[in-house]
Structure formats: C-alpha cells, structure tokens
Design an enzyme around this catalytic site. Structure first.
Site, PDB file in Angstrom:
ATOM      1  N   ASP A   1       0.901  -1.148   0.000  1.00 26.05           N
ATOM      2  CA  ASP A   1       0.000   0.000   0.000  1.00 26.05           C
ATOM      3  C   ASP A   1       0.938   1.196   0.000  1.00 26.05           C
ATOM      4  OD1 ASP A   1      -1.546   2.198   0.693  1.00 26.05           O
ATOM      5  OD2 ASP A   1      -2.986   0.956   1.748  1.00 26.05           O
ATOM      6  N   HIS A   2       1.128   1.794  -1.179  1.00 30.58           N
ATOM      7  CA  HIS A   2       2.224   2.767  -1.273  1.00 30.58           C
ATOM      8  C   HIS A   2       2.028   3.978  -0.363  1.00 30.58           C
ATOM      9  CE1 HIS A   2      -0.394   4.560  -4.402  1.00 30.58           C
ATOM     10  NE2 HIS A   2       0.131   5.674  -3.987  1.00 30.58           N
TER      11      HIS A   2
ATOM     12  N   HIS B   1      -5.854   2.698   1.157  1.00 29.29           N
ATOM     13  CA  HIS B   1      -5.139   3.882   1.662  1.00 29.29           C
ATOM     14  C   HIS B   1      -5.872   4.602   2.810  1.00 29.29           C
ATOM     15  CE1 HIS B   1      -2.983   3.066  -1.926  1.00 29.29           C
ATOM     16  NE2 HIS B   1      -3.788   3.701  -2.745  1.00 29.29           N
TER      17      HIS B   1
HETATM   18  N1  LIG Z   1       0.728   2.431 -12.811  1.00 31.83           N
HETATM   19  C1  LIG Z   1       0.662   2.864 -11.581  1.00 31.83           C
HETATM   20  O1  LIG Z   1       1.066   3.991 -11.275  1.00 31.83           O
HETATM   21  C2  LIG Z   1       0.098   1.969 -10.495  1.00 31.83           C
HETATM   22  C3  LIG Z   1      -0.069   2.523  -9.214  1.00 31.83           C
HETATM   23  C4  LIG Z   1      -0.513   1.703  -8.185  1.00 31.83           C
HETATM   24  C5  LIG Z   1      -0.783   0.376  -8.438  1.00 31.83           C
HETATM   25  N2  LIG Z   1      -0.640  -0.135  -9.700  1.00 31.83           N
HETATM   26  C6  LIG Z   1      -0.927  -1.558  -9.914  1.00 31.83           C
HETATM   27  O2  LIG Z   1       0.225  -2.175 -10.460  1.00 31.83           O
HETATM   28  C7  LIG Z   1      -0.152  -3.189 -11.378  1.00 31.83           C
HETATM   29  C8  LIG Z   1       0.496  -2.922 -12.723  1.00 31.83           C
HETATM   30  O3  LIG Z   1       0.028  -1.697 -13.228  1.00 31.83           O
HETATM   31  P1  LIG Z   1       0.566  -1.047 -14.565  1.00 31.83           P
HETATM   32  O4  LIG Z   1      -0.035   0.293 -14.607  1.00 31.83           O
HETATM   33  O5  LIG Z   1       2.031  -1.179 -14.668  1.00 31.83           O
HETATM   34  O6  LIG Z   1      -0.127  -1.989 -15.664  1.00 31.83           O
HETATM   35  P2  LIG Z   1       0.153  -2.024 -17.239  1.00 31.83           P
HETATM   36  O7  LIG Z   1       0.859  -0.785 -17.682  1.00 31.83           O
HETATM   37  O8  LIG Z   1      -1.106  -2.406 -17.884  1.00 31.83           O
HETATM   38  O9  LIG Z   1       1.206  -3.227 -17.400  1.00 31.83           O
HETATM   39  C9  LIG Z   1       0.824  -4.559 -17.344  1.00 31.83           C
HETATM   40  C10 LIG Z   1       2.015  -5.456 -17.602  1.00 31.83           C
HETATM   41  O10 LIG Z   1       1.566  -6.810 -17.552  1.00 31.83           O
HETATM   42  C11 LIG Z   1       2.049  -7.505 -18.700  1.00 31.83           C
HETATM   43  N3  LIG Z   1       1.094  -8.546 -19.084  1.00 31.83           N
HETATM   44  C12 LIG Z   1      -0.237  -8.419 -19.313  1.00 31.83           C
HETATM   45  N4  LIG Z   1      -0.757  -9.631 -19.639  1.00 31.83           N
HETATM   46  C13 LIG Z   1       0.267 -10.517 -19.606  1.00 31.83           C
HETATM   47  C14 LIG Z   1       0.365 -11.917 -19.819  1.00 31.83           C
HETATM   48  N5  LIG Z   1      -0.694 -12.651 -20.109  1.00 31.83           N
HETATM   49  N6  LIG Z   1       1.575 -12.504 -19.699  1.00 31.83           N
HETATM   50  C15 LIG Z   1       2.672 -11.773 -19.418  1.00 31.83           C
HETATM   51  N7  LIG Z   1       2.631 -10.441 -19.176  1.00 31.83           N
HETATM   52  C16 LIG Z   1       1.451  -9.829 -19.270  1.00 31.83           C
HETATM   53  C17 LIG Z   1       2.143  -6.440 -19.778  1.00 31.83           C
HETATM   54  O11 LIG Z   1       3.063  -6.908 -20.722  1.00 31.83           O
HETATM   55  P3  LIG Z   1       3.126  -6.354 -22.227  1.00 31.83           P
HETATM   56  O12 LIG Z   1       3.096  -4.865 -22.125  1.00 31.83           O
HETATM   57  O13 LIG Z   1       4.444  -6.873 -22.697  1.00 31.83           O
HETATM   58  O14 LIG Z   1       1.951  -6.906 -22.959  1.00 31.83           O
HETATM   59  C18 LIG Z   1       2.664  -5.253 -18.967  1.00 31.83           C
HETATM   60  O15 LIG Z   1       4.061  -5.370 -18.812  1.00 31.83           O
HETATM   61  C19 LIG Z   1      -1.678  -3.196 -11.412  1.00 31.83           C
HETATM   62  O16 LIG Z   1      -2.151  -4.155 -10.517  1.00 31.83           O
HETATM   63  C20 LIG Z   1      -2.037  -1.801 -10.926  1.00 31.83           C
HETATM   64  O17 LIG Z   1      -3.299  -1.771 -10.299  1.00 31.83           O
HETATM   65  C21 LIG Z   1      -0.193   0.632 -10.721  1.00 31.83           C
END
Ligand SMILES: NC(=O)c1ccc[n+]([C@@H]2O[C@H](COP(=O)([O-])OP(=O)(O)OC[C@H]3O[C@@H](n4cnc5c(N)ncnc54)[C@H](OP(=O)(O)O)[C@@H]3O)[C@@H](O)[C@H]2O)c1
Length: 520
Positions: free
Chosen positions: A204-205, A267
């Site tokens: 939980d950042h 949060h």
């Molecule tokens: N972004 C933020 O600031 C943030 C903040 C808090 C929490 N989070 C949490 O962190 C997590 C990730 O978020 P994100 O924003 O980084 O998501 P994202 O940009 O959608 O990235 C998803 C990643 O998962 C990979 N992926 C998807 N399907 C896959 C599969 N079947 N096999 C292998 N790899 C697969 C994608 O690979 P490809 O791109 O190579 O397809 C990509 O690297 C989520 O749970 C989100 O709720 C994110």
C-alpha cells in the site's frame, strides 16, 4: 535504511533503526508496464546510488513483449529521463546499475511460462551471488495474480523453501488486493498455499510516504500528543483525499474498481488505523500490525437500512479545473455513457472502543475535486469556557476548535491552528497556524514510497505492508456497502461538477453533529 554509518551524534543526525540488506534477485512480472517504468526502476536506481541495495543483487523483468536485455536496459534508461528527473542520472553509475538488469519475455497465463526463469535465476544466483533468494513483484493486471502464483508453484521457484529460512522467496502484491471480500480471501488462500504470511508483502504505497510514517512518530515519540489523543479531547477527525485529475486514460480499470475499492479499502483505512491505533508494544512488524488490525475490527459495521447517514457516493459531471473545461466521468474513454461507478466517497465511521467512543471519523475521497490535497485534520474540543467571545463584535460562537493537520500531499508537514492575540490596545483574537514543512526542514530529497517499501521488503521488514487480517477486516467493512450500491444505482449521477467538493449530500454526514468539512 541499512548500510548507513554508525551515527556519532544521533540527536543531531537523527535516529535510524537499521537492518541489513539481504542478497537477492528481484523478478518483476509486468516489466513492460507503466508501474515498472514510472516507479519501480527509478526506486531501484535511487536505492542503488544511495548505497541501499545489497551488493549481491539483480533484476529480471518479464512480460509478453519480446525484448533483449539491452533493449530493456535502454527502455528503462529512457523512462528514468522521462519520469524521474529529480534523481541524478549519471552515466557511469547508470552503466554499472544496468548491468544488474535482465529481461525475459513470457506469458504468465500459459503453462511453462516461467520455465526459462528458473534456469536464468540459477545462473544469475552464481553470477551475482544472490544466494537463491528471490523477491517476486506482481506488477500486472490483478487477473494475472492467480496464474502467476500457479506458474511460481509449477516451476518450483518457491517450493521446498517454506519450512526453512534460507534461501527465501518473498512476494510483493500490488493493489487492488481482491475485488471484494470473497475474491480477496481467495487470493489470500492461494498465496498461503505457496508462501508463508511472513513472505507475503501486500503493498500500500501510502504507507511508504514519509508523512504517513510520521503519524506514528508524532504520536508515540512525543509526550505531548498522546495524553490528549482520545475522546476526552478530540471532537472528530477528518481525512481528505482530493484529486483534481480524472481517470487519466484508465477508464476501464476505474469502471471495475471505483473510488471505494481504489482509495478507501486500502489507503484511507490505513490512515484511519494509524490515527486510531493504540501504541504498539514494540516497533516489530507484528506488534504494529496487531494494533492496526484491532482498530479496523472496532469500526462499527454500516447500518444498511440507514446507509445514507453514513456513506455518500458521487460521480463527477463536466466542469472546470484550474479554469480549463474538463469532461464528466461518463465522457471519459472506456467508460459507458450510463456508468454508475462512484468517483467520490464520503463516510462517517465510528470506532467502538474506549479511546474513540462517539468520536466520528469522517473520510472523503474523490476525483476531479477542487484541489489536489491529502490530509488528516484532528479537530480538538473547544475551550470549555468562552472567556473571549465578548471581544468579537457580537459573534456568539466564533471561538472554534484547535485543529492539528497532518499534511500528506502535495505539501508534506504538520500544522497546528490556534488562537492568538492580535497586537494592539484591544484584546482582539486571530487564528494562526504553527507550521512544519518537510521540504524546507530537512533540505534533502525525500525518498519515494516505492524506495522505502522495496528496501523494507529486501531487509524483510513487513511493518509498512498490509497483513492478511487487516485486508480481511477492510473488505468486511466495505463489501456490504459496495453490494448495496450495486443493487441500487444512484439515479442522480452525475451528482457533482468537476472542480467542486463533491455532492452536497456529503455535508449531511457531518451536519447532525454540528460539524462541517474543512474548507481547503
Ligand atoms: N501504474 C501505476 O502507477 C500503479 C499505481 C498503483 C498500483 N498499480 C498496480 O500495479 C499493477 C500494474 O500496473 P501497470 O499500470 O504497470 O499496468 P500495465 O501498464 O497495464 O502493465 C501490465 C504489464 O503486464 C504484462 N502482461 C499483461 N498480460 C500478460 C500476460 N498474459 N503474460 C505476461 N505479461 C502480461 C504487460 O506486458 P506487455 O506490455 O508486454 O503486454 C505489462 O508489462 C496493477 O495491478 C495496478 O493496479 C499501478
């Protein structure tokens, strides 16, 4: 953090609580995603240049996209320039750091998807001396958490390690942790089949933010606050998380989640527990998390027959933010035009224990509100005798309460509001505030939440991560409300204009007690 020198003058330099970093390989599932480039790699690089990463360390990034190690390193360097301009990027240092970055393409939802990872980790363990310790980071859409745990189990990457302390597997799980009580508990059960609770780090950042950690320090390292931190002296508490941004292209995610799941379940309830908890018996992770979970279990369940007296939902319509016209939630990309998803939540919580009986905790969180601010405002009771009211030209009740504000973002600090005498021959009173600001007080870069949390995981300190019982208690509290809201779509949506403070109904939560939301 570890590796800092022994302090010669701890009072001058600050007192640190240290543990040693442990050698390990970190596997990032979802390494081509947004979180990795915005937060994880910048945090790792900052830890590296400040000497907080173990010497025996490497990272293996994985996701579907095909890339070589070199292409991954180049992409990460570019994202440092794009998203982490406050961290000095010196070529020589980066070149040494990037030698620890590796990349493997893989499909997590396909059997055998981690076959190559097992042999790669073995090789890297010898090359980098990581001693077989592995830190898995789930940075993918939550629908992949279960398949990844299946793959970890199939590949034997965590098996045989459950009963012994070394080498260790640890796993960091990103939010959202479940969609409701049932799915959160299913995920928890599945994790426990492969990992011990002490190896599971539910991130939980918010808990990695300096000002959030400072709540415990303020309360328990000072003698003056705790004696008055109770129902005898505190009238009520207001916790506000206001964002001016909308869903920023993440309409599909937000439509699934909504504000209650996205902000309140994790949060905001963490903030409630930090303000409400009893002093832990030690700083040990379990002692702290025992107290936090206890507060949550004391929160009175919502009376669904009178829900509107305790919980208000809202959805933004079109409006203006900083003079710019912005669309309503239903006009956002990937949001249906008749969406009933809440973008605003306000709650009135009662904590049924000796410390907090009859002290309301008001919590509000929303998107497209008038100002970007997160704060906790502790409203103390008014002075018992209104000696000075007469001086206020007829205002009968102008002497308000003292308010202690814990500012979390964007300004970080603490502020105490109190009355003072205005200079002059008459006794006229004026509100003033005594302010402490993190930015100016310490004159150094504040580490990001991800730096602190990844480092804590590497040293095995789970204090700032959510424990299973906390997650369960939080979902138990909010799942009935979410179900009721799903059954009874709000006909008045959208019910607040972007750039305002949410629907007027949220004022009604406070009105019966004679309270009003702070004007921010
Ligand atoms: N972004 C933020 O600031 C943030 C903040 C808090 C929490 N989070 C949490 O962190 C997590 C990730 O978020 P994100 O924003 O980084 O998501 P994202 O940009 O959608 O990235 C998803 C990643 O998962 C990979 N992926 C998807 N399907 C896959 C599969 N079947 N096999 C292998 N790899 C697969 C994608 O690979 P490809 O791109 O190579 O397809 C990509 O690297 C989520 O749970 C989100 O709720 C994110």
């Amino acid at each position: 953090m570890s590796q800092s020198p022994v302090l010669e003058n701890p009072l001058k330099e600050g007192i640190r609580i240290e543990r040693a970093s442990e050698p390990c390989a970190m596997v990032i599932f979802g390494a081509h995603g947004d979180l990795t480039k915005r937060k994880l790699i910048p945090a790792l690089y900052a830890l590296y240049i400040e000497g907080f990463l173990p010497r025996e360390f490497c990272v293996v990034g994985m996701s579907r996209t095909k890339m070589t190690h070199e292409e991954f390193r180049k992409a990460m360097r570019n994202s440092m320039q794009q998203f982490a301009s406050d961290i000095p990027l010196e070529s020589a240092k980066w070149e040494r750091f990037e030698q620890m970055l590796y990349y493997l393409p893989g499909h997590f939802d396909q059997k055998g998807g981690l076959d190559e990872l097992a042999s790669t980790l073995k090789e890297l363990s010898e090359k980098h001396g990581t001693q077989g310790n592995t830190l898995f980071y789930l940075s993918t859409p939550p629908s992949l958490y279960n398949p990844i745990i299946d793959r970890i189990q199939e590949s034997g990457l965590a098996s045989g390690k459950q009963m012994q302390s070394l080498p260790w597997p640890r796993i960091i799980v990103e939010k959202p942790f479940g969609h409701d009580l049932e799915t959160a508990m299913q995920l928890d059960e599945r994790l426990h089949q492969v990992f011990k609770e002490s190896q599971i780090f539910r991130i939980d950042h918010y808990l990695g933010k300096e000002t959030v950690q400072n709540i415990m320090v303020l309360r328990f390292a000072n003698g003056i606050f705790e004696p008055i931190w109770n129902r005898q002296h505190i009238d009520h508490v207001q916790i506000t998380n206001a964002e001016t941004i909308g869903v920023e292209g993440r309409g599909a995610y937000y439509e699934e989640a909504g504000n209650m799941r996205d902000m309140i379940q994790n949060h905001m309830l963490q903030l409630v527990s930090l303000v409400g908890m009893e002093p832990p018996i030690t700083l040990d992770a379990e002692a702290q998390r025992d107290e936090k979970a206890k507060v949550l279990r004391c929160i009175r369940p919502f009376d669904l027959n009178r829900l509107e007296e305790h919980a208000v939902r809202g959805q933004y319509g079109p409006g203006f933010i900083a003079g710019q016209q912005v669309p309503g939630y239903r006009e956002e990309e990937k949001v249906p035009p008749n969406s009933h998803r809440e973008t605003f939540t306000a709650l009135k919580l009662k904590i049924d224990n000796w410390r907090w009986a009859d002290v309301p905790f008001y919590v509000r969180s929303g998107k497209r509100l008038a100002k970007h601010v997160t704060e906790i405002a502790v409203h103390f009771k008014k002075a018992p005798h209104r000696l000075f009211n007469a001086q206020f030209q007829g205002a009968a009740d102008i002497i308000g309460p003292n308010v202690l504000v814990l500012k979390i973002q964007p300004d970080e600090g603490v502020s105490l509001k109190f009355f003072t005498k205005q200079p002059g021959t008459a006794t006229n009173l004026r509100w003033l505030s005594m302010d402490f600001n993190y930015g100016s007080a310490f004159g150094q870069r504040t580490p990001t939440a991800y730096e602190r949390l990844i480092h804590d995981c590497i040293i095995g300190d789970a204090s700032l991560f959510s424990r299973s019982d906390f997650v369960q208690a939080s979902w138990e509290l909010i799942t009935p409300v979410l179900s009721r809201w799903d059954e009874t779509p709000e006909a008045s949506f959208p019910n607040y204009a972007a750039g305002t403070w949410g629907p007027p109904e949220s004022d009604q939560l406070l009105a019966p007690d004679g309270d009003v939301w702070r004007s921010l």
